[in-house]
Enzyme design. Structure first.
Site, PDB file in Angstrom:
ATOM      1  N   LYS A  69       0.859  -1.189   0.000  1.00 40.60           N
ATOM      2  CA  LYS A  69       0.000   0.000   0.000  1.00 40.60           C
ATOM      3  C   LYS A  69       0.891   1.233   0.000  1.00 40.60           C
ATOM      4  O   LYS A  69       1.817   1.340   0.806  1.00 40.60           O
ATOM      5  CB  LYS A  69      -0.856  -0.011   1.286  1.00 40.60           C
ATOM      6  CG  LYS A  69      -1.778   1.174   1.427  1.00 40.60           C
ATOM      7  CD  LYS A  69      -3.140   0.878   0.829  1.00 40.60           C
ATOM      8  CE  LYS A  69      -3.964   2.098   0.578  1.00 40.60           C
ATOM      9  NZ  LYS A  69      -3.602   2.863  -0.626  1.00 40.60           N
ATOM     10  N   LYS A  93       4.971   2.188   8.799  1.00 33.37           N
ATOM     11  CA  LYS A  93       3.778   2.943   9.191  1.00 33.37           C
ATOM     12  C   LYS A  93       2.581   2.007   9.361  1.00 33.37           C
ATOM     13  O   LYS A  93       1.842   2.104  10.336  1.00 33.37           O
ATOM     14  CB  LYS A  93       3.489   3.924   8.047  1.00 33.37           C
ATOM     15  CG  LYS A  93       2.897   5.219   8.436  1.00 33.37           C
ATOM     16  CD  LYS A  93       2.728   6.104   7.203  1.00 33.37           C
ATOM     17  CE  LYS A  93       4.016   6.731   6.758  1.00 33.37           C
ATOM     18  NZ  LYS A  93       3.823   7.734   5.694  1.00 33.37           N
ATOM     19  N   LYS A 105       5.241   1.950  -2.882  1.00 37.85           N
ATOM     20  CA  LYS A 105       5.290   3.364  -3.292  1.00 37.85           C
ATOM     21  C   LYS A 105       5.644   3.430  -4.762  1.00 37.85           C
ATOM     22  O   LYS A 105       6.342   2.553  -5.278  1.00 37.85           O
ATOM     23  CB  LYS A 105       6.365   4.123  -2.492  1.00 37.85           C
ATOM     24  CG  LYS A 105       6.102   5.607  -2.414  1.00 37.85           C
ATOM     25  CD  LYS A 105       5.051   5.926  -1.371  1.00 37.85           C
ATOM     26  CE  LYS A 105       4.782   7.407  -1.260  1.00 37.85           C
ATOM     27  NZ  LYS A 105       3.986   7.734  -0.067  1.00 37.85           N
ATOM     28  N   THR A 189      -4.687  12.970   7.038  1.00 38.16           N
ATOM     29  CA  THR A 189      -3.268  13.073   7.411  1.00 38.16           C
ATOM     30  C   THR A 189      -3.065  14.285   8.321  1.00 38.16           C
ATOM     31  O   THR A 189      -2.393  14.195   9.363  1.00 38.16           O
ATOM     32  CB  THR A 189      -2.362  13.172   6.162  1.00 38.16           C
ATOM     33  OG1 THR A 189      -2.732  12.118   5.272  1.00 38.16           O
ATOM     34  CG2 THR A 189      -0.906  13.040   6.522  1.00 38.16           C
ATOM     35  N   ASN A 220      -1.654  19.552   0.869  1.00 34.56           N
ATOM     36  CA  ASN A 220      -2.688  18.772   1.556  1.00 34.56           C
ATOM     37  C   ASN A 220      -2.368  18.612   3.041  1.00 34.56           C
ATOM     38  O   ASN A 220      -3.172  18.958   3.907  1.00 34.56           O
ATOM     39  CB  ASN A 220      -2.835  17.398   0.871  1.00 34.56           C
ATOM     40  CG  ASN A 220      -3.806  16.505   1.614  1.00 34.56           C
ATOM     41  OD1 ASN A 220      -3.542  16.088   2.745  1.00 34.56           O
ATOM     42  ND2 ASN A 220      -4.945  16.224   1.025  1.00 34.56           N
ATOM     43  N   SER A 353      -7.066   5.638   4.192  1.00 29.27           N
ATOM     44  CA  SER A 353      -7.049   4.852   2.949  1.00 29.27           C
ATOM     45  C   SER A 353      -7.515   3.423   3.216  1.00 29.27           C
ATOM     46  O   SER A 353      -8.237   2.829   2.408  1.00 29.27           O
ATOM     47  CB  SER A 353      -5.637   4.796   2.368  1.00 29.27           C
ATOM     48  OG  SER A 353      -5.410   5.916   1.569  1.00 29.27           O
TER      49      SER A 353
END
Ligand SMILES: NC(=O)c1ccc[n+]([C@@H]2O[C@H](COP(=O)([O-])OP(=O)(O)OC[C@H]3O[C@@H](n4cnc5c(N)ncnc54)[C@H](O)[C@@H]3O)[C@@H](O)[C@H]2O)c1
Length: 419
Positions: A69, A93, A105, A189, A220, A353
């Site tokens: 992810k 994480k 990623k 976030t 963001n 997510s």
């Protein structure tokens, strides 16, 4: 002055946490590099009829906890080591926050400002054409990152469905609400960074209502962090941003900014300059400000030894991934500056997510409150567990976070006989 690339940066701390745990020599060897990194060349027909070829990557770090992810970044400075490092941080994480995911990623080397909207769409679809065989809702689930957004996710998911015939919304997260996105994802976030800042300030004996805060990056993460810190009573005195023409600039107001007005100004003018009451200061002044906390929310390695030497704040909360390099971290430790690391501080995004993915798979909707409350709950759980490790091993919060994540990864690797 040392120069550390993000991969070396994450590997150094990973190695240290494995050494402290002293479990199995192969643990570090297994975690220090991704399981695989895919390198692709994406031909894009430009508006002038010529074809340009862009380089892209997808890094898949470790899938013992679940599907890979992680976001996809569009930036001119993307490189293979950066993508690898970002995928390792994603594994850590997800482990720290108990998500059933591993780290992934992606990225494309591109300056998005040089592309038209239709070129950007062809590039986004081209990326999926090259990697669709290696992603999927149970294998690898991409999302937005720097310079990518819900529009790009819509193009990518549409392309994925066309190519595979697999009409699932769960292969990408960070989507528009109308296309399977989740309430609360955009803010998540920032909410998480704000919650971690509040907790860490509290631990330092600073009331958030009295706090003075400086933020680097107002995209963001930065803008939503500012918005939620303001909601909690914090005072945002300074913001540093980047402009394609002017480069880095910093605004300051000793009385603090009204964040919703600042967000509207930024949306309208694409700059923070000329906002009422905003004084321009230098980047050196920004780092040496007499504030309680600095929250870097831009890119990696913003705080090197040079900046660390200037910092007077008592707390750094890493909204961005990898903003404090390894050597700066050592200086901050000597100066007793507390650093809440990226793998904990900005995990709100991947938690939301995960909730988007659950909604897509189950068909059950969640409200914004459901999502943001769950983000806060999961982050506080992780924070409290990590604080226990910090006390037990007498290490920095960064090292405690790594130890906590790596230990969880170790247990599942062992159960699955991978080491
Ligand atoms: N968006 C998320 O949900 C999320 C989740 C976890 C981590 N992150 C990380 O947070 C960071 C920021 O992500 P984002 O989604 O907010 O990106 P973004 O593109 O929305 O915002 C980044 C902002 O930083 C500014 N910036 C760039 N270089 C700068 C510099 N040198 N000084 C000051 N400002 C600068 C840009 O102009 C932009 O406004 C990245 O490291 C990303 O990987 C993002």
């Amino acid at each position: 002055m040392h120069n550390v690339n993000p991969l070396e940066n994450v590997q150094k701390i990973l190695k240290k946490s494995c050494e402290i745990l002293n479990l199995d020599d192969s643990l570090y060897e297994l975690l220090k590099e991704p399981e695989r990194t895919i390198e692709i060349n994406i031909p894009v027909k430009m508006d002038n009829g010529k074809v340009s070829v862009f380089k892209g990557y997808r890094s898949q770090h470790c899938d013992v906890m679940g599907p890979y992810k992680g976001g996809i970044r569009f930036h001119q400075n993307v490189n293979v080591d950066e993508v690898k490092a970002l995928s390792i941080w994603m594994s850590l994480k997800c482990s720290a926050t108990h998500l059933p995911f591993g780290g992934g990623k992606g990225g494309i080397i591109v300056n998005v400002n040089e592309l038209s909207e239709s070129e950007l769409e062809r590039l986004s679809r081209g990326y999926v054409k090259e990697i669709y065989k290696y992603i999927g809702d149970r294998f690898d689930i991409p999302a937005p990152d720097v310079n990518t957004n819900e529009k790009i996710m819509a193009w990518m998911l549409d392309e994925y469905i066309k190519l595979t015939g697999n009409n699932t919304l769960a292969t990408f997260t960070g989507k528009a609400l109308e296309f399977g996105g989740s309430h609360g994802r955009k803010e998540a976030t920032g909410v998480g960074v704000a919650v971690m800042t509040r907790e860490a300030l509290n631990k330092l004996g600073i009331d958030i209502k009295e706090s003075r805060i400086a933020i680097q990056g107002f995209g963001n993460v930065g803008s939503n962090t500012a918005k939620h810190l303001e909601r909690m009573g914090g005072n945002i005195l300074s913001i540093s941003e980047y402009d394609n023409e002017k480069g880095v600039y910093t605004i300051y107001n000793e009385k603090g900014f009204n964040i919703s007005e600042l967000i509207s100004h930024f949306e309208k003018y694409k700059t923070l300059i000329n906002f009422e009451g905003a004084k321009l200061i230098s980047i050196d002044q920004f780092y040496s400000l007499d504030v309680d906390v600095i929250i870097p929310c831009a890119l990696e390695n913003s705080i090197t030894e040079e900046e660390a030497n200037k910092i007077r704040a008592k707390l750094i909360v890493e909204g961005a991934n990898g903003p404090v390099d390894y050597f700066a971290d050592r200086i901050l430790k000597q100066k007793n500056v507390v650093v809440i690391p990226d793998i904990l501080a900005n995990s709100g995004g991947v938690i939301a997510s995960y909730l988007e993915w659950i909604q897509n798979i189950s068909g059950i909707d969640m409200t914004e409150d459901d999502v943001l409350n769950k983000v806060e709950y999961k982050m506080l759980l992780a924070y409290n567990e990590i604080m226990k490790i910090k006390n037990e091993y007498d290490v920095t919060t960064r090292l405690a976070s790594y130890i906590y994540s790596v230990l969880r990864l170790y247990k599942i690797l062992k159960l699955r006989s991978r080491i």
